[in-house]
Design a protein around this motif. Structure first.
Motif, mmCIF file in Angstrom:
data_model
loop_
_atom_site.group_PDB
_atom_site.id
_atom_site.type_symbol
_atom_site.label_atom_id
_atom_site.label_comp_id
_atom_site.label_asym_id
_atom_site.label_seq_id
_atom_site.Cartn_x
_atom_site.Cartn_y
_atom_site.Cartn_z
ATOM 1 N N THR A 192 3.354 -8.396 -9.299
ATOM 2 C CA THR A 192 2.129 -7.650 -9.029
ATOM 3 C C THR A 192 2.359 -6.146 -9.003
ATOM 4 O O THR A 192 1.561 -5.367 -9.523
ATOM 5 C CB THR A 192 1.523 -8.096 -7.688
ATOM 6 N N GLU A 193 3.470 -5.706 -8.409
ATOM 7 C CA GLU A 193 3.710 -4.275 -8.284
ATOM 8 C C GLU A 193 3.930 -3.613 -9.643
ATOM 9 O O GLU A 193 3.843 -2.384 -9.758
ATOM 10 C CB GLU A 193 4.920 -4.012 -7.387
ATOM 11 N N THR A 233 -5.495 -6.556 -11.748
ATOM 12 C CA THR A 233 -4.640 -6.402 -10.582
ATOM 13 C C THR A 233 -5.501 -6.288 -9.330
ATOM 14 O O THR A 233 -6.727 -6.434 -9.385
ATOM 15 C CB THR A 233 -3.717 -5.173 -10.748
ATOM 16 N N GLY A 236 -5.643 -4.245 -5.163
ATOM 17 C CA GLY A 236 -5.076 -3.253 -4.269
ATOM 18 C C GLY A 236 -6.111 -2.827 -3.255
ATOM 19 O O GLY A 236 -7.256 -3.299 -3.259
ATOM 20 N N GLU A 268 -6.900 0.488 -2.917
ATOM 21 C CA GLU A 268 -7.578 1.631 -3.518
ATOM 22 C C GLU A 268 -7.516 1.520 -5.044
ATOM 23 O O GLU A 268 -6.611 0.906 -5.595
ATOM 24 C CB GLU A 268 -6.925 2.944 -3.081
ATOM 25 N N ASP A 321 4.855 -7.466 -4.299
ATOM 26 C CA ASP A 321 4.312 -6.103 -4.216
ATOM 27 C C ASP A 321 4.488 -5.604 -2.784
ATOM 28 O O ASP A 321 3.558 -5.636 -1.978
ATOM 29 C CB ASP A 321 2.838 -6.087 -4.616
ATOM 30 N N PHE A 381 1.824 -2.965 -1.289
ATOM 31 C CA PHE A 381 0.525 -3.561 -0.963
ATOM 32 C C PHE A 381 0.642 -4.458 0.266
ATOM 33 O O PHE A 381 -0.196 -4.398 1.169
ATOM 34 C CB PHE A 381 0.008 -4.380 -2.146
ATOM 35 N N ARG A 414 0.785 -2.514 3.521
ATOM 36 C CA ARG A 414 -0.481 -1.877 3.887
ATOM 37 C C ARG A 414 -1.522 -2.910 4.310
ATOM 38 O O ARG A 414 -2.240 -2.728 5.289
ATOM 39 C CB ARG A 414 -1.018 -1.053 2.721
ATOM 40 N N GLU A 415 -1.595 -4.016 3.574
ATOM 41 C CA GLU A 415 -2.617 -5.026 3.862
ATOM 42 C C GLU A 415 -2.350 -5.733 5.190
ATOM 43 O O GLU A 415 -3.268 -5.977 5.970
ATOM 44 C CB GLU A 415 -2.675 -6.044 2.719
ATOM 45 N N VAL A 458 -9.752 -6.018 -0.009
ATOM 46 C CA VAL A 458 -8.880 -5.977 -1.184
ATOM 47 C C VAL A 458 -9.747 -5.884 -2.433
ATOM 48 O O VAL A 458 -10.669 -6.682 -2.622
ATOM 49 C CB VAL A 458 -7.978 -7.220 -1.251
ATOM 50 N N HIS A 493 -10.254 -6.177 -6.429
ATOM 51 C CA HIS A 493 -9.741 -6.807 -7.645
ATOM 52 C C HIS A 493 -10.377 -6.076 -8.825
ATOM 53 O O HIS A 493 -11.610 -5.956 -8.899
ATOM 54 C CB HIS A 493 -10.105 -8.296 -7.673
#
Length: 299
Positions: free
Chosen positions: A130-131, A147, A149, A151, A200, A203, A206-207, A267, A269
């Motif tokens: 994913t990253e 993907t 994230g 932002e 990732d 992500f 942060r999540e 999140v 998408h």
């Protein structure tokens, strides 16, 4: 003289690090160091001072850098134009997506529709970590990526497909299944699982920062994709943190209950591509993705 050597020099000078420059150029660091040495030998003067793991430009290197940057920019523009022309001629759309996107997903349905509308075009799909999805597009290894994230990247074209409010998927008999509201503290005393962090790390941190700050352990669901997450919740009798779909998808699901987790950030998408020309087939794919995204949003 090989013009690529000057492109390598410009990258090292801008990063002031052989390691970072090699990562940016997607080449091995020892090989990059050897190429810079070769350039210095051919020029007959030193480009960098090297002291205790640090580098700095010599006066000769400083004089050479502006023209090397111009050459690097021209090389990048030529490569982008060549890729656009190649894509237009070959009718190939190179896609990247998270592993686990099946035929019923937004991605799968879009690809099916595109293939029916434009049978002369070919879709080539890669499933990197994913990253690496956005990096695949930035580096030209993919024309479009799906993907997710917290932002949207500001330097690229994007199409927002879905904003997911994170939720937890629970077996119907779970202690939290009847709760009206679930807090981070509630999860401390229950076994829960989610996606792999190494897919990732930025992500993930942060999540799930709220949970990590409270030292709440998260087990790993070994496979990606919604079906794998659902199967894990049912088979192991644990709560699974979800960042795809919505709670509404499980209103009539037998044996499963979905509950919103208001303390986690939403999140996004989305599809992403580089600004500029990418070829006829890519433009068609992007236009169709935008139409489907618009049709799927509430009015």
């Amino acid at each position: 003289m090989n013009e690529r050597l000057f492109v390598f020099f410009a990258a090292v000078a801008e990063e002031m690090s052989f390691v970072r420059a090699a990562s940016r150029l997607n080449i091995a660091q020892p090989w990059l160091s050897a190429q810079i040495k070769k350039l210095e030998e051919r020029l007959g003067f030193q480009l960098f001072f090297r002291t205790k793991g640090q580098i700095s430009l010599t006066p000769q290197g400083e004089r050479l850098l502006p023209q090397a940057r111009e050459l690097a920019d021209l090389s990048r523009q030529l490569n982008e134009l060549a890729r656009a022309i190649s894509a237009d001629v070959s009718d190939v759309v190179r896609l990247a997506a998270p592993y686990g996107q099946d035929a019923t997903s937004v991605f799968g349905r879009l690809n099916d529709e595109f293939a029916k509308r434009y049978p002369q075009s070919n879709l080539e799909i890669a499933y990197p970590e994913t990253e690496d999805l956005i990096a695949c597009v930035r580096q030209g290894r993919a024309s479009v990526a799906l993907t997710f994230g917290i932002e949207l990247p500001v330097d690229m074209d994007t199409i927002l497909i879905h904003e997911c409010r994170p939720y937890i998927l629970l077996p119907a008999g779970h202690n939290l299944a009847s709760a009206d509201v679930i807090s981070a503290e509630d999860l401390r005393i229950h076994k829960i699982a989610t996606i792999r962090r190494n897919a990732d790390p930025a992500f993930y941190d942060r999540e799930y920062g709220v949970l990590l700050d409270q030292d709440i352990d998260l087990d790993v669901v070994p496979e990606n994709g919604r079906e794998a997450m659902q199967h894990y919740a049912e088979r192991h009798g644990v709560g699974v943190l979800m960042i795809e779909g919505s709670v509404d998808d499980y209103t009539s699901a037998p044996g499963l209950v979905a509950k919103h987790l208001a303390f986690l950030p939403s999140v996004l998408h989305f599809f992403v591509r580089r600004p500029g020309l990418e070829g006829r087939s890519v433009e068609r794919y992007w236009k169709l993705a935008a139409q489907r995204a618009s049709a799927g949003k509430p009015s």
